[in-house]
Design an enzyme around this catalytic site. Structure first.
Site, PDB file in Angstrom:
ATOM      1  N   TRP A 102       0.818  -1.209   0.000  1.00  0.00           N
ATOM      2  CA  TRP A 102       0.000   0.000   0.000  1.00  0.00           C
ATOM      3  C   TRP A 102       0.852   1.259   0.000  1.00  0.00           C
ATOM      4  O   TRP A 102       0.547   2.229  -0.703  1.00  0.00           O
ATOM      5  CB  TRP A 102      -0.987  -0.008   1.168  1.00  0.00           C
ATOM      6  CG  TRP A 102      -2.031  -1.067   0.963  1.00  0.00           C
ATOM      7  CD1 TRP A 102      -2.176  -2.218   1.669  1.00  0.00           C
ATOM      8  CD2 TRP A 102      -3.030  -1.101  -0.070  1.00  0.00           C
ATOM      9  NE1 TRP A 102      -3.207  -2.965   1.152  1.00  0.00           N
ATOM     10  CE2 TRP A 102      -3.753  -2.309   0.092  1.00  0.00           C
ATOM     11  CE3 TRP A 102      -3.387  -0.245  -1.116  1.00  0.00           C
ATOM     12  CZ2 TRP A 102      -4.808  -2.667  -0.757  1.00  0.00           C
ATOM     13  CZ3 TRP A 102      -4.440  -0.605  -1.960  1.00  0.00           C
ATOM     14  CH2 TRP A 102      -5.123  -1.796  -1.773  1.00  0.00           C
ATOM     15  N   ASP A 171      -1.194   6.880   6.359  1.00  0.00           N
ATOM     16  CA  ASP A 171      -2.304   6.047   5.888  1.00  0.00           C
ATOM     17  C   ASP A 171      -2.588   5.059   7.012  1.00  0.00           C
ATOM     18  O   ASP A 171      -1.823   4.121   7.240  1.00  0.00           O
ATOM     19  CB  ASP A 171      -1.892   5.313   4.602  1.00  0.00           C
ATOM     20  CG  ASP A 171      -2.960   4.322   4.139  1.00  0.00           C
ATOM     21  OD1 ASP A 171      -4.019   4.203   4.805  1.00  0.00           O
ATOM     22  OD2 ASP A 171      -2.739   3.663   3.102  1.00  0.00           O
ATOM     23  N   LYS A 195     -12.604  -1.012   7.565  1.00  0.00           N
ATOM     24  CA  LYS A 195     -11.979  -1.983   8.474  1.00  0.00           C
ATOM     25  C   LYS A 195     -12.445  -1.700   9.903  1.00  0.00           C
ATOM     26  O   LYS A 195     -13.300  -2.402  10.425  1.00  0.00           O
ATOM     27  CB  LYS A 195     -10.450  -1.927   8.361  1.00  0.00           C
ATOM     28  CG  LYS A 195      -9.939  -2.449   7.003  1.00  0.00           C
ATOM     29  CD  LYS A 195      -9.193  -1.402   6.316  1.00  0.00           C
ATOM     30  CE  LYS A 195      -8.481  -1.723   5.032  1.00  0.00           C
ATOM     31  NZ  LYS A 195      -8.778  -2.793   4.174  1.00  0.00           N
TER      32      LYS A 195
HETATM   33  N1  PMP Z   1      -4.218   1.647   2.272  1.00  0.00           N
HETATM   34  C1  PMP Z   1      -4.314   0.532   3.019  1.00  0.00           C
HETATM   35  C2  PMP Z   1      -3.357   0.345   4.159  1.00  0.00           C
HETATM   36  C3  PMP Z   1      -5.290  -0.427   2.711  1.00  0.00           C
HETATM   37  O1  PMP Z   1      -5.382  -1.535   3.450  1.00  0.00           O
HETATM   38  C4  PMP Z   1      -6.169  -0.215   1.629  1.00  0.00           C
HETATM   39  C5  PMP Z   1      -7.282  -1.180   1.276  1.00  0.00           C
HETATM   40  N2  PMP Z   1      -7.213  -2.418   1.751  1.00  0.00           N
HETATM   41  C6  PMP Z   1      -6.022   0.955   0.883  1.00  0.00           C
HETATM   42  C7  PMP Z   1      -5.046   1.859   1.234  1.00  0.00           C
HETATM   43  C8  PMP Z   1      -6.928   1.239  -0.289  1.00  0.00           C
HETATM   44  O2  PMP Z   1      -8.146   1.554   0.199  1.00  0.00           O
HETATM   45  P1  PMP Z   1      -9.448   1.802  -0.686  1.00  0.00           P
HETATM   46  O3  PMP Z   1      -9.850   0.483  -1.243  1.00  0.00           O
HETATM   47  O4  PMP Z   1     -10.411   2.348   0.306  1.00  0.00           O
HETATM   48  O5  PMP Z   1      -9.093   2.776  -1.742  1.00  0.00           O
END
Ligand code: PMP
Length: 359
Positions: A102, A171, A195
Site C-alpha cells: 500500500w 495512511d 476496516k
Molecule cells: N491503504 C491501506 C493500508 C489499505 O489496506 C487499503 C485497502 N485495503 C487501501 C489503502 C486502499 O483503500 P481503498 O480500497 O479504500 O481505496
C-alpha cells in the site's frame, strides 16, 4: 442465525449491535416516516447523524482544535492522489517511507503529481519496518508519508516516526482506532472506513487546519481539502448511509470502553493468535519481523500452498471465513479488527491446533 466468524481484511466484520440498530432504524428513522437513506443531506435528521459521527471521531481520538475531521469519498486510494495534490507544491519534494504494497501504491501515485523520494523496503523478507535511526529524512520535505499498518504484509509500525518540523502524513486505513494515538503528532491522517470504522464508501481524513488552509489551489475544487473543510464535508452529497453506519459503529466503540478498552482487547487477541503460530514453528510461520508484527492483520504460512488451501476450506466448514491471504502473496491472513471478538480468535487457534494434529 449463526454469525460467520469473519476474518476478512476489508470490508470486514462490524459490531453486531451496530447492524441490529441499523435494522431497527432502517425503514422509519427516528419517527420521520422514512429511512435515513431517503433523507436530504441538507435536512435536520441527516445533519444530526453527520455531526454525531464527526463528534464521536473527535471524542474517541481526542482530536485537538488544531485539526479538522473530514468525511470524504473515493477511498484511501483517492487520498494517495489528494495528499500530494494538496500538500506537495512545485519545487518541493516529499518523503515516502515504504514498507509494503500500500505504501508503494501511495508512492507511485504521488510520483504522478510531483517529486517524491522512497525510503524503506517494500519487498523485505521477512517484512519489517525501519527503525527511526535508519530513516534519513529530508529536513526540507513538504511532508513525510508512511503506512502505519500494511494490510497485506501484516507489518505495523509500533512507533510514530519523528519528523521534526516536517508534517507527518499517515495512511491508517487498517489500524486507525485500534488504540489511542496522539493526533497532534500528525499533519494528516487518512483511512478508508471499511476496516475499523464502518462500511466502505466513506474515507476519514483528519488534517491540521493550517495545512488545509495552505493547500494548493491550482487543482480542481473537488480535490481540495479546503473545499470540504469549509463545508463541514457537505460540499456535495456525502455517502449518507455509510456515515450513518459509522455513527452506529463508533457509538458502540464509545460504549465499550473507548480506545483504551479497544487496545486491551486487541492486544489480547493478537497475543493469542501469535502464540498459536509460535507454538508450532515447524508448521506455522509468520513472515514478519517480531517487532513489526501487526495487531490487526496476522499473516502466516503453512509448509505448502496445498496445505494452506486445505486449511482455508476446512476452516470455512467450521464457520470461519476470509482467511485466504491476499492474492498477491498467498498464505493465510486473519484480520482481527476491532469488531472481531476474542472468542473467534480462540476458535481459530483451536482450529490451528487441530489442523496441525490432523496434517
Ligand atoms: N491503504 C491501506 C493500508 C489499505 O489496506 C487499503 C485497502 N485495503 C487501501 C489503502 C486502499 O483503500 P481503498 O480500497 O479504500 O481505496
Amino acid at each position: 442465525m449463526a454469525r460467520a466468524m469473519n476474518f476478512n481484511a476489508g470490508p470486514a466484520a462490524l459490531p453486531l449491535e451496530a447492524l441490529e440498530r441499523a435494522q431497527r432504524e432502517l425503514v422509519d428513522f427516528a419517527g420521520t416516516g422514512m429511512s435515513i437513506i431517503e433523507h436530504s443531506h441538507r435536512g435536520k435528521a441527516y445533519e444530526g447523524v453527520h455531526n454525531e459521527a464527526i463528534s464521536l471521531i473527535k471524542e474517541l481520538l481526542s482530536i485537538p482544535d488544531t485539526h479538522q475531521v473530514l468525511l470524504l469519498q473515493g477511498g484511501a486510494s483517492q487520498q494517495f492522489a489528494m495528499v500530494p495534490m494538496n500538500l506537495l507544491p512545485q519545487g518541493k519534494s516529499a518523503d515516502y517511507i515504504v514498507t509494503g504494497a500500500w505504501g508503494k501504491k501511495a508512492f507511485q501515485e504521488a510520483k504522478t503529481v510531483g517529486t517524491v523520494r522512497a525510503l524503506g523496503d517494500a519487498e523485505a523478507k521477512p517484512a519489517r519496518v525501519p527503525k527511526q535511526s535508519e530513516l534519513s529524512l529530508d529536513g526540507s520535505a513538504a511532508y513525510v508519508h508512511y503506512t502505519s499498518n500494511e494490510t497485506i504484509g501484516g507489518n505495523q509500525f509500533h512507533y510514530v516516526p519523528e519528523t521534526g518540523k516536517v508534517p507527518l502524513v499517515a495512511d491508517m486505513s487498517s489500524d486507525i482506532l485500534w488504540k489511542p494515538i496522539d493526533v497532534s503528532k500528525f499533519g494528516l491522517i487518512y483511512a478508508g472506513a471499511q476496516k475499523n470504522i464502518g462500511p466502505s464508501g466513506v474515507t476519514l481524513v483528519i488534517a491540521r487546519k493550517d495545512l488545509i488552509e495552505s493547500g494548493r489551489t491550482d487543482i480542481p475544487k473537488i480535490f481540495r481539502y479546503s473545499t470540504h473543510a469549509g463545508d463541514n464535508s457537505l460540499y456535495n452529497t456525502p455517502s449518507t448511509f455509510a456515515i450513518y453506519l459509522v455513527r452506529n459503529v463508533l457509538d458502540i466503540v464509545k460504549a465499550t470502553g473507548g480506545l483504551a478498552g479497544m487496545e486491551k482487547r486487541n492486544r489480547e487477541k493478537a497475543q493469542a493468535l501469535y502464540d498459536g503460530i509460535d507454538a508450532r514453528p515447524d508448521f506455522y510461520r509468520c513472515p514478519v519481523e517480531r517487532d513489526a508484527r501487526s495487531t490487526m492483520n496476522v499473516v502466516f504460512n503453512l509448509p505448502t500452498p496445498e496445505l494452506e488451501a486445505e486449511f482455508v476450506s476446512a476452516a470455512q466448514k467450521q464457520g470461519m471465513v476470509g482467511l485466504k491471504g491476499h492474492r498477491s502473496v498467498g498464505g493465510i491472513r486473519a484480520s482481527i479488527y476491532n469488531a472481531v471478538p476474542i472468542e473467534w480468535v480462540r476458535a481459530l487457534v483451536q482450529f490451528m491446533n487441530d489442523f496441525h494434529k490432523g496434517a
